[in-house]
Every structure is written in structure tokens, then in C-alpha cells.
Design an enzyme around this catalytic site. Sequence first.
Site, PDB file in Angstrom:
ATOM      1  N   ALA A 173      -5.575  10.491   1.856  1.00  0.00           N
ATOM      2  CA  ALA A 173      -4.894   9.851   2.986  1.00  0.00           C
ATOM      3  C   ALA A 173      -3.991   8.710   2.506  1.00  0.00           C
ATOM      4  CB  ALA A 173      -5.914   9.338   4.001  1.00  0.00           C
ATOM      5  N   GLY A 184      -1.017  10.460   1.261  1.00  0.00           N
ATOM      6  CA  GLY A 184      -0.360  11.109   2.392  1.00  0.00           C
ATOM      7  C   GLY A 184       0.371  10.134   3.292  1.00  0.00           C
ATOM      8  N   ASP A 185      -0.175   8.956   3.474  1.00  0.00           N
ATOM      9  CA  ASP A 185       0.479   7.934   4.288  1.00  0.00           C
ATOM     10  C   ASP A 185       1.838   7.580   3.695  1.00  0.00           C
ATOM     11  OD1 ASP A 185       0.610   5.774   6.310  1.00  0.00           O
ATOM     12  OD2 ASP A 185       0.373   4.465   4.567  1.00  0.00           O
ATOM     13  N   ALA A 186       1.882   7.392   2.395  1.00  0.00           N
ATOM     14  CA  ALA A 186       3.144   7.038   1.727  1.00  0.00           C
ATOM     15  C   ALA A 186       4.143   8.191   1.786  1.00  0.00           C
ATOM     16  CB  ALA A 186       2.872   6.643   0.275  1.00  0.00           C
TER      17      ALA A 186
END
Length: 134
Positions: free
Chosen positions: A15, A18-20
Site C-alpha cells: 500500500a 501503491g499510494d505513491a
Amino acid sequence: MTATRPELLPALTLAYVGDAVHDLYVREWLVRQGGAQPAGRLHRAATAYVRAGAQAAALRALLPELSPVEADIVRRGRNARPAHAPRGADAAEYQAATAFEALVGYLYLSGQRERLRAVLARAVAHAGEGQPAR
């Protein structure tokens, strides 16, 4: 646990990546859509796409088409226990957003670029349904 086997990484690590990746995709998409706009305006527009509610909604739209491996990553992401939910997001929404980010991180780290682009494009399109025209 190595990056060569991203499915073995902790869900919150996926995550984190994935956020970046999602944030960068949205920023690039906005710049391509709107040309040269002030950074403050772009930032406000981006937050509408990357907020927990938009990510949770995107995940709900994607659920029926997930592979078994992707569904497992999403389950692990949803069950992960982050430190705290951000302002404006309830716990269930934040868990779903974390699951979405874990999926994006997994796809990125596993080198599945076409699938990643499809997931991110679908997420942006889904989030954009409720956005005003730029």
C-alpha cells in the site's frame, strides 16, 4: 520476502508503494488533461481522485474483475491494521482504500504494467464521474 516476489511483502508495504504510484498517475493525468494550471489547483483536483473515498469506490468497481491473486492482495490490504485513518474517512472506507493501494503496489512491483495502467485508468474514470469539468 523480496521485491522479486511482491505477493510476499506485507500488505501495508504494498500500500505504501501503491499510494505513491496512484498519486503520480493522477498528477500526470491531470497535467495531461488540463495543461498548465497553478500547482495549488492541480493539488486540489488530485486530492479528489486519491482520497480514501475515491479509492474505496474504485476498488468496489474493480472487485468483479480481479484475478484470484489480486483478490488475495486486496483481502490482505483490507485486513491490514494501519496506524490511523485520515480525516474525513471512516474505518471501512480507509480499509478499502488501503486494499486498493496494496493492489496498485503489487501490480507495480510485479511488473504488470498493462494491468496497472488499466486499473489506474478505471479508478480515475470512476472517481471522475462525480467531478466537475475542468
